[in-house]
Structure formats: structure tokens, C-alpha cells
Design a protein around this motif. Structure first.
Motif, PDB file in Angstrom:
ATOM      1  N   LEU A 106       0.840  -1.199   0.000  1.00  0.00           N
ATOM      2  CA  LEU A 106       0.000   0.000   0.000  1.00  0.00           C
ATOM      3  C   LEU A 106       0.872   1.246   0.000  1.00  0.00           C
ATOM      4  CD1 LEU A 106      -2.609  -0.958   2.773  1.00  0.00           C
ATOM      5  CD2 LEU A 106      -2.814  -1.286   0.308  1.00  0.00           C
ATOM      6  N   THR A 107       0.349   2.341  -0.534  1.00  0.00           N
ATOM      7  CA  THR A 107       1.045   3.624  -0.439  1.00  0.00           C
ATOM      8  C   THR A 107       0.943   4.117   1.005  1.00  0.00           C
ATOM      9  OG1 THR A 107      -0.915   4.959  -0.881  1.00  0.00           O
ATOM     10  CG2 THR A 107       0.364   4.203  -2.819  1.00  0.00           C
ATOM     11  N   VAL A 108       1.717   5.142   1.341  1.00  0.00           N
ATOM     12  CA  VAL A 108       1.635   5.717   2.682  1.00  0.00           C
ATOM     13  C   VAL A 108       0.214   6.214   2.942  1.00  0.00           C
ATOM     14  CG1 VAL A 108       2.457   7.566   4.191  1.00  0.00           C
ATOM     15  CG2 VAL A 108       4.082   6.310   2.771  1.00  0.00           C
ATOM     16  N   ALA A 109      -0.370   6.895   1.957  1.00  0.00           N
ATOM     17  CA  ALA A 109      -1.741   7.400   2.112  1.00  0.00           C
ATOM     18  C   ALA A 109      -2.727   6.259   2.350  1.00  0.00           C
ATOM     19  CB  ALA A 109      -2.149   8.214   0.886  1.00  0.00           C
ATOM     20  N   GLU A 110      -2.555   5.164   1.630  1.00  0.00           N
ATOM     21  CA  GLU A 110      -3.451   4.008   1.816  1.00  0.00           C
ATOM     22  C   GLU A 110      -3.257   3.388   3.196  1.00  0.00           C
ATOM     23  OE1 GLU A 110      -3.940   2.433  -2.781  1.00  0.00           O
ATOM     24  OE2 GLU A 110      -2.147   1.869  -1.644  1.00  0.00           O
ATOM     25  N   ASN A 111      -2.022   3.362   3.700  1.00  0.00           N
ATOM     26  CA  ASN A 111      -1.760   2.861   5.047  1.00  0.00           C
ATOM     27  C   ASN A 111      -2.437   3.740   6.092  1.00  0.00           C
ATOM     28  OD1 ASN A 111       0.271   0.504   5.610  1.00  0.00           O
ATOM     29  ND2 ASN A 111       0.993   1.482   3.730  1.00  0.00           N
ATOM     30  N   VAL A 112      -2.395   5.058   5.891  1.00  0.00           N
ATOM     31  CA  VAL A 112      -3.040   5.986   6.822  1.00  0.00           C
ATOM     32  C   VAL A 112      -4.563   5.846   6.747  1.00  0.00           C
ATOM     33  CG1 VAL A 112      -3.421   8.436   7.354  1.00  0.00           C
ATOM     34  CG2 VAL A 112      -1.110   7.607   6.837  1.00  0.00           C
ATOM     35  N   ALA A 113      -5.084   5.663   5.547  1.00  0.00           N
ATOM     36  CA  ALA A 113      -6.534   5.548   5.360  1.00  0.00           C
ATOM     37  C   ALA A 113      -7.092   4.241   5.923  1.00  0.00           C
ATOM     38  CB  ALA A 113      -6.893   5.666   3.882  1.00  0.00           C
ATOM     39  N   LEU A 114      -6.272   3.202   5.986  1.00  0.00           N
ATOM     40  CA  LEU A 114      -6.736   1.875   6.388  1.00  0.00           C
ATOM     41  C   LEU A 114      -7.493   1.860   7.720  1.00  0.00           C
ATOM     42  CD1 LEU A 114      -6.664  -1.151   5.531  1.00  0.00           C
ATOM     43  CD2 LEU A 114      -4.587  -1.333   6.900  1.00  0.00           C
ATOM     44  N   PRO A 115      -6.921   2.344   8.824  1.00  0.00           N
ATOM     45  CA  PRO A 115      -7.681   2.294  10.078  1.00  0.00           C
ATOM     46  C   PRO A 115      -8.877   3.248  10.099  1.00  0.00           C
ATOM     47  CG  PRO A 115      -5.599   3.423  10.410  1.00  0.00           C
ATOM     48  CD  PRO A 115      -5.574   2.857   9.028  1.00  0.00           C
ATOM     49  N   ILE A 116      -8.756   4.365   9.394  1.00  0.00           N
ATOM     50  CA  ILE A 116      -9.875   5.309   9.342  1.00  0.00           C
ATOM     51  C   ILE A 116     -11.065   4.654   8.644  1.00  0.00           C
ATOM     52  CG2 ILE A 116     -10.676   7.551   8.498  1.00  0.00           C
ATOM     53  CD1 ILE A 116      -7.702   8.461   8.611  1.00  0.00           C
ATOM     54  N   CYS A 117     -10.806   4.056   7.501  1.00  0.00           N
ATOM     55  CA  CYS A 117     -11.882   3.398   6.744  1.00  0.00           C
ATOM     56  C   CYS A 117     -12.424   2.181   7.476  1.00  0.00           C
ATOM     57  CB  CYS A 117     -11.389   3.008   5.350  1.00  0.00           C
ATOM     58  SG  CYS A 117     -11.125   4.443   4.299  1.00  0.00           S
ATOM     59  N   TYR A 118     -11.569   1.496   8.206  1.00  0.00           N
ATOM     60  CA  TYR A 118     -12.026   0.348   8.987  1.00  0.00           C
ATOM     61  C   TYR A 118     -13.081   0.794  10.004  1.00  0.00           C
ATOM     62  CZ  TYR A 118     -12.074  -3.399  12.413  1.00  0.00           C
ATOM     63  OH  TYR A 118     -12.478  -4.366  13.288  1.00  0.00           O
ATOM     64  N   HIS A 119     -12.777   1.880  10.719  1.00  0.00           N
ATOM     65  CA  HIS A 119     -13.689   2.349  11.767  1.00  0.00           C
ATOM     66  C   HIS A 119     -14.913   3.069  11.211  1.00  0.00           C
ATOM     67  CE1 HIS A 119     -11.398   1.101  15.222  1.00  0.00           C
ATOM     68  NE2 HIS A 119     -10.315   1.522  14.628  1.00  0.00           N
ATOM     69  N   LEU A 120     -14.786   3.701  10.059  1.00  0.00           N
ATOM     70  CA  LEU A 120     -15.910   4.436   9.483  1.00  0.00           C
ATOM     71  C   LEU A 120     -16.657   3.649   8.412  1.00  0.00           C
ATOM     72  CD1 LEU A 120     -14.327   7.996   9.126  1.00  0.00           C
ATOM     73  CD2 LEU A 120     -15.770   7.110  10.981  1.00  0.00           C
ATOM     74  N   ASP A 121     -16.170   2.442   8.111  1.00  0.00           N
ATOM     75  CA  ASP A 121     -16.758   1.587   7.081  1.00  0.00           C
ATOM     76  C   ASP A 121     -16.940   2.376   5.779  1.00  0.00           C
ATOM     77  OD1 ASP A 121     -17.750  -0.733   5.929  1.00  0.00           O
ATOM     78  OD2 ASP A 121     -19.805  -0.334   6.565  1.00  0.00           O
ATOM     79  N   CYS A 122     -15.815   2.857   5.266  1.00  0.00           N
ATOM     80  CA  CYS A 122     -15.857   3.674   4.055  1.00  0.00           C
ATOM     81  C   CYS A 122     -14.736   3.266   3.107  1.00  0.00           C
ATOM     82  CB  CYS A 122     -15.735   5.153   4.419  1.00  0.00           C
ATOM     83  SG  CYS A 122     -14.140   5.600   5.140  1.00  0.00           S
ATOM     84  N   GLU A 123     -14.680   3.930   1.990  1.00  0.00           N
ATOM     85  CA  GLU A 123     -13.639   3.713   0.989  1.00  0.00           C
ATOM     86  C   GLU A 123     -12.553   4.783   1.156  1.00  0.00           C
ATOM     87  OE1 GLU A 123     -13.488   1.136  -1.158  1.00  0.00           O
ATOM     88  OE2 GLU A 123     -15.268   0.401  -0.109  1.00  0.00           O
ATOM     89  N   PRO A 124     -11.301   4.476   0.779  1.00  0.00           N
ATOM     90  CA  PRO A 124     -10.220   5.467   0.903  1.00  0.00           C
ATOM     91  C   PRO A 124     -10.539   6.811   0.250  1.00  0.00           C
ATOM     92  CG  PRO A 124      -9.290   3.322   0.438  1.00  0.00           C
ATOM     93  CD  PRO A 124     -10.795   3.182   0.327  1.00  0.00           C
TER      94      PRO A 124
END
Length: 141
Positions: A106-124
Motif C-alpha cells: 500500500l502507499t503511505v496514504a493508503e496505510n493511513v486511510a486503512l484504520p480510518i476506513c475500517y472504523h468508518l466503514d468507508c472507501e479510501p
């Protein structure tokens, strides 16, 4: 979410000593004072072997501290039976990836987005602005 919700502590460590995850009899960090409120984002850094994973495992309730006060979701963990402790652990999302490194695919941005999207049930793409703000704040943009 109200302002009061944002000030609610989900994790509190008061004068906590962190035992090594590999050697529970050895203290690796002493006197931790850490409060995490709803909506907080933290970065834990340090050299290899400094106790980062042990700190996070203790914070999540996966390991018991060597000493001090540890509250998770407002409950003191020291007196909890294992079944109640498991219920608290199930409310925590934590990822230990390849010895604490980012996911290389994953890119750095995708790594950062991963836990956010996990908790918000959303897409990057849904949190792109938030991710960019975090990357700029950490000078990783």
C-alpha cells in the motif's frame, strides 16, 4: 458526536509501567501517562526494541501492565476477569503489520486511510481530505 464525546477517554494510563511483550518480567517503559480521547489519532515512534509494540499491546488490553492504573473505555482493567477483559479487547482495533512496519503493498496514504476506513466503514476516496491533512501534519505528504 458532541464535544463531550470528543473529551471522553477511551484509554487512560496513569503512572503505568509497561512489561516487555516477549519477557513479561522485564519492564521496558516506566511511568507512562497517556490519555486517548474519542477521535484522537496518535503516532507511536521509537527505535527498534524500545517498547512500542509492548505499549500498544498493553494499551489495547492484550497485555497486563507491570504497575499502575490502566483504564479502557472507563473501566479499570486490573480487576477484570478474563471473559470481561475479552469483551473490552474486542472493542479495540489494532494492526501489527510485519514487525510494526507499514504494509508494503500500500502507499503511505493508503496505510493511513486503512484504520480510518475500517472504523468508518468507508472507501479510501471518502477520507482523502482527512488523510492528506494527516500526511501534511506529519510532513509525509
Amino acid at each position: 458526536m458532541t464535544e463531550a464525546d470528543n473529551n471522553t477517554a477511551v484509554l487512560e494510563m496513569m503512572d503505568l509501567d509497561i512489561a516487555s511483550a516477549q519477557s513479561p518480567g522485564r519492564v521496558v517503559i516506566e511511568g507512562v501517562e497517556w490519555r486517548v480521547a474519542v477521535g484522537d489519532y496518535w503516532i507511536v515512534g521509537g527505535p527498534p526494541g524500545s517498547g512500542k509494540s509492548s505499549l500498544l499491546a498493553t494499551g489495547a488490553g492484550l497485555s497486563r501492565p507491570a504497575r499502575g492504573t490502566h483504564r479502557l473505555f472507563g473501566r479499570e482493567l486490573a480487576g477484570l476477569e478474563e471473559d470481561e477483559l475479552i469483551r473490552h479487547r474486542l472493542r479495540v482495533g489494532i494492526v501489527f503489520g510485519n514487525e510494526g512496519r507499514l504494509f508494503s503493498q500500500l502507499t503511505v496514504a493508503e496505510n493511513v486511510a486503512l484504520p480510518i476506513c475500517y472504523h468508518l466503514d468507508c472507501e479510501p476516496a471518502d477520507v482523502e481530505e482527512r488523510v492528506n491533512t494527516l500526511l501534511e501534519a506529519t510532513e509525509l505528504s
